[in-house]
Design a protein around this motif. Structure first.
Motif, PDB file in Angstrom:
ATOM      1  N   LYS A  35       0.805  -1.222   0.000  1.00  0.00           N
ATOM      2  CA  LYS A  35       0.000   0.000   0.000  1.00  0.00           C
ATOM      3  C   LYS A  35       0.842   1.278   0.000  1.00  0.00           C
ATOM      4  O   LYS A  35       0.336   2.359  -0.236  1.00  0.00           O
ATOM      5  CB  LYS A  35      -0.953  -0.004   1.197  1.00  0.00           C
ATOM      6  N   LEU A  36       2.122   1.119   0.253  1.00  0.00           N
ATOM      7  CA  LEU A  36       3.014   2.286   0.196  1.00  0.00           C
ATOM      8  C   LEU A  36       3.810   2.332  -1.100  1.00  0.00           C
ATOM      9  O   LEU A  36       4.692   3.170  -1.260  1.00  0.00           O
ATOM     10  CB  LEU A  36       4.012   2.245   1.356  1.00  0.00           C
ATOM     11  N   VAL A  70       0.438  -2.016   5.242  1.00  0.00           N
ATOM     12  CA  VAL A  70       1.671  -1.412   5.721  1.00  0.00           C
ATOM     13  C   VAL A  70       1.906  -1.894   7.155  1.00  0.00           C
ATOM     14  O   VAL A  70       1.048  -1.707   8.022  1.00  0.00           O
ATOM     15  CB  VAL A  70       1.573   0.124   5.699  1.00  0.00           C
ATOM     16  N   GLN A  86      -2.352   6.112   5.850  1.00  0.00           N
ATOM     17  CA  GLN A  86      -1.060   6.242   5.199  1.00  0.00           C
ATOM     18  C   GLN A  86      -0.350   7.510   5.628  1.00  0.00           C
ATOM     19  O   GLN A  86      -0.962   8.513   5.930  1.00  0.00           O
ATOM     20  CB  GLN A  86      -1.252   6.242   3.690  1.00  0.00           C
ATOM     21  N   TYR A  87       0.946   7.403   5.635  1.00  0.00           N
ATOM     22  CA  TYR A  87       1.840   8.535   5.908  1.00  0.00           C
ATOM     23  C   TYR A  87       1.803   9.036   7.347  1.00  0.00           C
ATOM     24  O   TYR A  87       2.326  10.090   7.659  1.00  0.00           O
ATOM     25  CB  TYR A  87       1.577   9.700   4.933  1.00  0.00           C
ATOM     26  N   ILE A 101       9.433   0.825   8.711  1.00  0.00           N
ATOM     27  CA  ILE A 101       8.417   0.215   7.853  1.00  0.00           C
ATOM     28  C   ILE A 101       8.971  -1.114   7.355  1.00  0.00           C
ATOM     29  O   ILE A 101      10.008  -1.145   6.693  1.00  0.00           O
ATOM     30  CB  ILE A 101       8.075   1.134   6.669  1.00  0.00           C
ATOM     31  N   GLY A 104       5.025  -3.137   2.991  1.00  0.00           N
ATOM     32  CA  GLY A 104       4.114  -2.165   2.392  1.00  0.00           C
ATOM     33  C   GLY A 104       4.702  -1.417   1.217  1.00  0.00           C
ATOM     34  O   GLY A 104       3.996  -0.763   0.468  1.00  0.00           O
ATOM     35  N   ARG A 105       6.023  -1.532   1.055  1.00  0.00           N
ATOM     36  CA  ARG A 105       6.665  -0.823  -0.051  1.00  0.00           C
ATOM     37  C   ARG A 105       6.894  -1.719  -1.262  1.00  0.00           C
ATOM     38  O   ARG A 105       7.383  -1.269  -2.278  1.00  0.00           O
ATOM     39  CB  ARG A 105       8.036  -0.302   0.392  1.00  0.00           C
TER      40      ARG A 105
END
Ligand code: ZN
Length: 115
Positions: A35-36, A70, A86-87, A101, A104-105
């Motif tokens: 999701k990232l 994430v 997010q963020y 993290i 998620g990436r």
């Protein structure tokens, strides 16, 4: 729209592998998208359709996308937690913003099927 470029990269990989394995028809392509990763599944799907109509190899292929949540790890209390918003990276256990993290990436080809 960078999803198109991402998708092109994925499909190049599948194409090379299919050629190496004498596969002439791909039936399914499965992607893992964090999701990232900044890639929107809807846009990836759209890009896939745009590219696959021009490619004999992918004409009957479907794209499956597995979205990964994430997941963060807190440097202070070592708690693992899932980040819904997010963020915003704050530990749900101790409130620390010193988090790593750990999922998620990613954006990668999980597998593909064909014959
Ligand atoms: Zn913590």
């Amino acid at each position: 729209m960078h999803e198109l470029a991402l998708m092109q990269g994925v499909m190049e990989t599948v194409k090379e592998s299919a050629a190496a394995n004498s596969i002439s028809k791909v039936s399914k392509v499965r992607l893992v998208v964090g999701k990232l990763s900044m890639a929107l599944p809807d846009s990836m799907q759209f890009a896939f359709e745009v590219i696959s109509t021009d490619e004999e190899l992918f004409r009957s292929a479907v794209l499956e996308i597995e979205e990964k949540e994430v997941v963060c790890s807190c440097q202070q209390c070592q708690q693992l937690f899932t980040q819904q918003e997010q963020y915003i990276f704050v530990c749900s256990g101790c409130g620390s913003n010193q988090v790593d993290i750990i999922q998620g990436r990613e954006l990668y080809l999980d597998y593909y099927e064909g014959e």
